[in-house]
Design a protein around this motif. Structure first.
Motif, PDB file in Angstrom:
ATOM      1  N   GLY A 334      15.567  30.740 116.638  1.00 28.14           N
ATOM      2  CA  GLY A 334      14.851  29.559 116.167  1.00 28.14           C
ATOM      3  C   GLY A 334      15.288  28.257 116.803  1.00 28.14           C
ATOM      4  N   TYR A 335      16.357  28.258 117.601  1.00 30.29           N
ATOM      5  CA  TYR A 335      16.871  27.016 118.174  1.00 30.29           C
ATOM      6  C   TYR A 335      16.176  26.674 119.488  1.00 30.29           C
ATOM      7  CZ  TYR A 335      20.499  26.150 114.770  1.00 30.29           C
ATOM      8  OH  TYR A 335      21.153  25.839 113.607  1.00 30.29           O
ATOM      9  N   HIS A 336      16.110  25.372 119.738  1.00 28.82           N
ATOM     10  CA  HIS A 336      15.557  24.844 120.983  1.00 28.82           C
ATOM     11  C   HIS A 336      16.618  23.952 121.621  1.00 28.82           C
ATOM     12  CE1 HIS A 336      11.549  26.164 119.650  1.00 28.82           C
ATOM     13  NE2 HIS A 336      11.908  25.695 118.457  1.00 28.82           N
ATOM     14  N   VAL A 337      16.488  23.731 122.942  1.00 24.77           N
ATOM     15  CA  VAL A 337      17.476  22.932 123.663  1.00 24.77           C
ATOM     16  C   VAL A 337      16.774  21.981 124.609  1.00 24.77           C
ATOM     17  CG1 VAL A 337      17.733  24.648 125.513  1.00 24.77           C
ATOM     18  CG2 VAL A 337      19.585  23.021 125.070  1.00 24.77           C
ATOM     19  N   ILE A 338      17.331  20.797 124.756  1.00 29.92           N
ATOM     20  CA  ILE A 338      16.916  19.827 125.765  1.00 29.92           C
ATOM     21  C   ILE A 338      18.150  19.560 126.615  1.00 29.92           C
ATOM     22  CG2 ILE A 338      15.939  17.545 126.218  1.00 29.92           C
ATOM     23  CD1 ILE A 338      14.783  17.610 123.380  1.00 29.92           C
ATOM     24  N   VAL A 339      18.062  19.824 127.921  1.00 28.12           N
ATOM     25  CA  VAL A 339      19.257  19.751 128.757  1.00 28.12           C
ATOM     26  C   VAL A 339      19.400  18.421 129.473  1.00 28.12           C
ATOM     27  CG1 VAL A 339      19.301  22.239 129.101  1.00 28.12           C
ATOM     28  CG2 VAL A 339      18.067  20.811 130.725  1.00 28.12           C
ATOM     29  N   ALA A 340      18.421  17.528 129.372  1.00 27.10           N
ATOM     30  CA  ALA A 340      18.550  16.197 129.972  1.00 27.10           C
ATOM     31  C   ALA A 340      17.825  15.210 129.078  1.00 27.10           C
ATOM     32  CB  ALA A 340      17.966  16.161 131.378  1.00 27.10           C
ATOM     33  N   ALA A 341      18.506  14.128 128.705  1.00 27.30           N
ATOM     34  CA  ALA A 341      17.915  13.148 127.788  1.00 27.30           C
ATOM     35  C   ALA A 341      17.030  12.181 128.556  1.00 27.30           C
ATOM     36  CB  ALA A 341      19.020  12.382 127.073  1.00 27.30           C
ATOM     37  N   PRO A 342      15.948  11.670 127.924  1.00 27.96           N
ATOM     38  CA  PRO A 342      15.127  10.655 128.582  1.00 27.96           C
ATOM     39  C   PRO A 342      15.896   9.363 128.785  1.00 27.96           C
ATOM     40  CG  PRO A 342      14.177  11.347 126.471  1.00 27.96           C
ATOM     41  CD  PRO A 342      15.488  12.023 126.610  1.00 27.96           C
ATOM     42  N   GLY A 343      15.282   8.461 129.554  1.00 20.50           N
ATOM     43  CA  GLY A 343      15.954   7.200 129.842  1.00 20.50           C
ATOM     44  C   GLY A 343      16.181   6.355 128.615  1.00 20.50           C
ATOM     45  N   SER A 344      15.306   6.449 127.627  1.00 19.78           N
ATOM     46  CA  SER A 344      15.468   5.699 126.386  1.00 19.78           C
ATOM     47  C   SER A 344      15.046   6.595 125.225  1.00 19.78           C
ATOM     48  CB  SER A 344      14.630   4.417 126.408  1.00 19.78           C
ATOM     49  OG  SER A 344      13.265   4.738 126.586  1.00 19.78           O
ATOM     50  N   THR A 345      15.552   6.301 124.061  1.00 21.12           N
ATOM     51  CA  THR A 345      15.214   7.092 122.882  1.00 21.12           C
ATOM     52  C   THR A 345      13.738   6.917 122.561  1.00 21.12           C
ATOM     53  OG1 THR A 345      17.440   6.766 122.031  1.00 21.12           O
ATOM     54  CG2 THR A 345      15.764   7.490 120.474  1.00 21.12           C
ATOM     55  N   PRO A 346      12.974   8.003 122.418  1.00 18.96           N
ATOM     56  CA  PRO A 346      11.540   7.868 122.161  1.00 18.96           C
ATOM     57  C   PRO A 346      11.262   7.242 120.805  1.00 18.96           C
ATOM     58  CG  PRO A 346      12.244  10.150 121.924  1.00 18.96           C
ATOM     59  CD  PRO A 346      13.411   9.397 122.480  1.00 18.96           C
ATOM     60  N   ASP A 347      10.168   6.510 120.739  1.00 13.72           N
ATOM     61  CA  ASP A 347       9.720   5.886 119.498  1.00 13.72           C
ATOM     62  C   ASP A 347       8.886   6.905 118.728  1.00 13.72           C
ATOM     63  OD1 ASP A 347       8.720   4.380 117.458  1.00 13.72           O
ATOM     64  OD2 ASP A 347       7.950   2.762 118.723  1.00 13.72           O
ATOM     65  N   LEU A 348       9.246   7.155 117.474  1.00 13.27           N
ATOM     66  CA  LEU A 348       8.517   8.147 116.689  1.00 13.27           C
ATOM     67  C   LEU A 348       7.047   7.771 116.506  1.00 13.27           C
ATOM     68  CD1 LEU A 348      11.064   9.094 113.879  1.00 13.27           C
ATOM     69  CD2 LEU A 348      10.569  10.293 116.003  1.00 13.27           C
ATOM     70  N   SER A 425      16.563  22.692 115.554  1.00 13.36           N
ATOM     71  CA  SER A 425      15.850  23.817 114.948  1.00 13.36           C
ATOM     72  C   SER A 425      15.008  23.288 113.802  1.00 13.36           C
ATOM     73  CB  SER A 425      16.838  24.871 114.437  1.00 13.36           C
ATOM     74  OG  SER A 425      16.170  25.868 113.696  1.00 13.36           O
ATOM     75  N   PRO A 426      13.816  23.831 113.584  1.00 12.60           N
ATOM     76  CA  PRO A 426      12.990  23.364 112.465  1.00 12.60           C
ATOM     77  C   PRO A 426      13.558  23.751 111.108  1.00 12.60           C
ATOM     78  CG  PRO A 426      11.959  25.222 113.575  1.00 12.60           C
ATOM     79  CD  PRO A 426      13.124  24.817 114.423  1.00 12.60           C
ATOM     80  N   ALA A 427      14.430  24.744 111.074  1.00 16.37           N
ATOM     81  CA  ALA A 427      15.022  25.148 109.794  1.00 16.37           C
ATOM     82  C   ALA A 427      16.438  25.610 110.059  1.00 16.37           C
ATOM     83  CB  ALA A 427      14.213  26.271 109.160  1.00 16.37           C
ATOM     84  N   ALA A 428      17.421  24.919 109.514  1.00  9.20           N
ATOM     85  CA  ALA A 428      18.820  25.271 109.770  1.00  9.20           C
ATOM     86  C   ALA A 428      19.657  24.886 108.562  1.00  9.20           C
ATOM     87  CB  ALA A 428      19.337  24.543 111.009  1.00  9.20           C
ATOM     88  N   ASP A 429      20.762  25.629 108.390  1.00  2.28           N
ATOM     89  CA  ASP A 429      21.664  25.299 107.286  1.00  2.28           C
ATOM     90  C   ASP A 429      22.794  24.423 107.803  1.00  2.28           C
ATOM     91  OD1 ASP A 429      23.077  27.082 108.774  1.00  2.28           O
ATOM     92  OD2 ASP A 429      22.959  28.723 107.327  1.00  2.28           O
ATOM     93  N   GLY A 430      23.936  24.447 107.143  1.00  4.11           N
ATOM     94  CA  GLY A 430      25.020  23.531 107.469  1.00  4.11           C
ATOM     95  C   GLY A 430      25.675  23.739 108.826  1.00  4.11           C
ATOM     96  N   THR A 431      25.666  24.975 109.343  1.00  7.20           N
ATOM     97  CA  THR A 431      26.281  25.247 110.639  1.00  7.20           C
ATOM     98  C   THR A 431      25.388  26.199 111.427  1.00  7.20           C
ATOM     99  OG1 THR A 431      27.555  27.118 109.769  1.00  7.20           O
ATOM    100  CG2 THR A 431      28.626  24.937 109.786  1.00  7.20           C
ATOM    101  N   ALA A 432      25.553  26.147 112.754  1.00  5.79           N
ATOM    102  CA  ALA A 432      24.842  27.055 113.653  1.00  5.79           C
ATOM    103  C   ALA A 432      25.852  27.981 114.306  1.00  5.79           C
ATOM    104  CB  ALA A 432      24.078  26.271 114.707  1.00  5.79           C
ATOM    105  N   ALA A 433      25.617  29.276 114.211  1.00  5.28           N
ATOM    106  CA  ALA A 433      26.517  30.253 114.822  1.00  5.28           C
ATOM    107  C   ALA A 433      26.194  30.379 116.304  1.00  5.28           C
ATOM    108  CB  ALA A 433      26.368  31.607 114.135  1.00  5.28           C
TER     109      ALA A 433
END
Length: 474
Positions: A334-348, A425-433
């Motif tokens: 269920g987890y997703h990853v982004i390996v490079a951040a954009p130049g600025s934080t996107p506006d929601l 992840s769209p659904a996660a508890d307190g820690t990720a294994a």
């Protein structure tokens, strides 16, 4: 290697007496190289890269030596060894010592100390001779290996090693039986890997986006797109003139009215949209239906990028230098990853919606526009780092999300930071294994451990008076 002999050649070149080098023989400590149109080592060819690495490793394994470039050597029938036949000086710009060092550092293990010396030719100062001085390896570090092999078509091949050594005036390779003996004895004596992977900064994001937020965003988008529809006009009533006209006057008035109507309708016809207002509404509804499935993952990406990326730290607990350590981390599907951040934080509030239908009133004969296609909603484009910086690679497998970090060297008792990633992840508890493995090129075995990654719970709301979604940390 005789220090006096080494000094003799360097002294002759330093005294600008290259002619005195003619006639000297090659040996286990000196190799003479002629220079082609691109220098003694044409690094545009993989075979020449291998030759440079092989020559340096061979001298390091034989007590050190000199690679003297700018002289032609050959073996005559009466000679036991190749000897220098003539001087062949070359232009200094044909030598890029930084690239030479880079090839040696990439293809030879362990790192070999080399020094470069340039000597001008007395007759033509614009040309000269290059001496590459190779230092010997200590007994504890032997043997130097070339981490590539050369195929029959002259291409470098990964996955194999070669151990060259200087023998007389020739370069030979350690026999396979001897290589096996060294590897087998080394595997028994070498230390084992002792690595730990810890969280240095950040956390994974557990993102919760309510269906009401998606519905509100779709309705807001629909309202924006339908704003271009014409609004009903309230025309003021006119008081009619009660005076009657004669028959001729009535006919003329009707003709004038008809001609005026035709003239007035021409711009209206040319600027009239091919679609009816209802057809445009249907296009907007179909567009929003197609956008719907892509809004949630894009919003989840935007939310995850509001937080600092996850930074992992690799800890070497052993007393051994580890070469090219490769870490592979596996998380739940269920987890997703982004390996490079954009130049600025996107506006929601500024989601990257795909191209909408042509606004009503613009699909006309005058505009002659074509309705664009409707691509799927795409994620935020990540601005890549410079090409010299390596980024992790990721893929999905039956086990889940697999992240492969670029290989790196780790000194004994040292720690290094892995390139940061954004996990969500769209659904996660307190820690990720996280299950991770590590391998390196100079020690056998495989390190396998688990890591608990903290998860920051995030949710998205859409207040009635807000311009866009708002992030709430729980």
């Amino acid at each position: 290697m005789s220090a006096d002999s080494r000094v003799k050649i360097v002294s002759l070149l330093g005294q600008r007496r290259p002619e005195a080098v003619v006639g000297l023989p090659e040996s286990h400590w000196v190799d003479f190289k002629s220079a082609g149109p691109k220098g003694p080592y044409d690094l545009s060819l993989e075979a020449k890269k291998y030759e440079l690495a092989k020559d340096v490793a061979a001298f390091a394994n034989a007590g050190g030596g000199l690679l003297v470039c700018g002289f032609k050597a050959a073996r005559r029938p009466t000679d036991l060894h190749e000897t220098v036949l003539k001087a062949m000086p070359f232009a200094k710009q044909l030598v890029n010592t930084e690239r030479y060092k880079g090839i040696i550092a990439e293809y030879v293990r362990p790192l070999i100390e080399v020094e470069f010396h340039w000597f001008e030719d007395p007759a033509e100062p614009e040309v000269g001779y290059l001496v590459i001085e190779v230092q010997a390896l200590s007994e504890s570090e032997r043997w130097a290996v070339v981490t590539r092999t050369l195929s029959d078509d002259g291409r470098l091949v990964k996955g194999g090693i070669a151990i060259p050594r200087r023998h007389g005036d020739q370069t030979e390779y350690l026999p396979p039986d001897e290589v096996y003996r060294l590897v087998n004895s080394g595997l028994r004596d070498r230390p084992a890997m002792d690595l730990d992977l810890v969280v240095a900064d950040g956390a994974a994001a557990g993102v919760d986006v309510a269906e009401a937020v998606i519905d509100s965003l779709v309705q807001k988008r629909r309202h924006e797109l339908l704003a271009c529809l014409p609004q009903p006009e309230q025309r003021p009533s006119r008081r009619r003139d009660s005076a009657s006209l004669s028959g001729i006057e009535q006919l003329a008035a009707e003709q004038i009215s008809r001609l005026s109507g035709i003239a007035a309708s021409l711009p209206e016809v040319l600027s009239r949209d091919f679609r009816s207002p209802q057809q445009y509404r249907d296009e907007v509804d179909a567009y929003l239906v197609r956008c719907g499935p892509g809004i949630l993952p894009v919003l989840e990406q935007a939310v995850a990028l509001q937080r600092a990326p996850l930074s992992l730290q690799l800890v070497n607990n052993s007393d051994a230098m580890l070469h090219q350590v490769e870490v592979v981390a596996t998380l739940a599907p269920g987890y997703h990853v982004i390996v490079a951040a954009p130049g600025s934080t996107p506006d929601l509030s500024q989601l990257p919606w795909p191209e909408p239908p042509v606004p009503y009133g613009q699909n006309t004969l005058l505009a002659a526009q074509v309705v664009p296609g409707l691509p799927a909603v795409g994620g935020y484009k990540a601005r890549r780092r410079p090409s010299s910086a390596q980024l992790p690679e990721w893929a999905r497998s039956a086990d889940g999300l697999v992240i492969r970090f670029p290989p790196l060297d780790v000194r004994a008792r040292a720690t290094v930071l892995l390139p940061p990633v954004t996990l969500y992840s769209p659904a996660a508890d307190g820690t990720a294994a996280c299950r991770w493995t590590a391998t390196c090129t100079n020690l056998s075995g495989r390190e396998e451990k688990t890591l608990s990654i903290p998860v920051e719970q995030l949710s998205v709301t859409l207040p009635a008076d807000a311009d866009g979604p708002e992030l709430v940390a729980r």
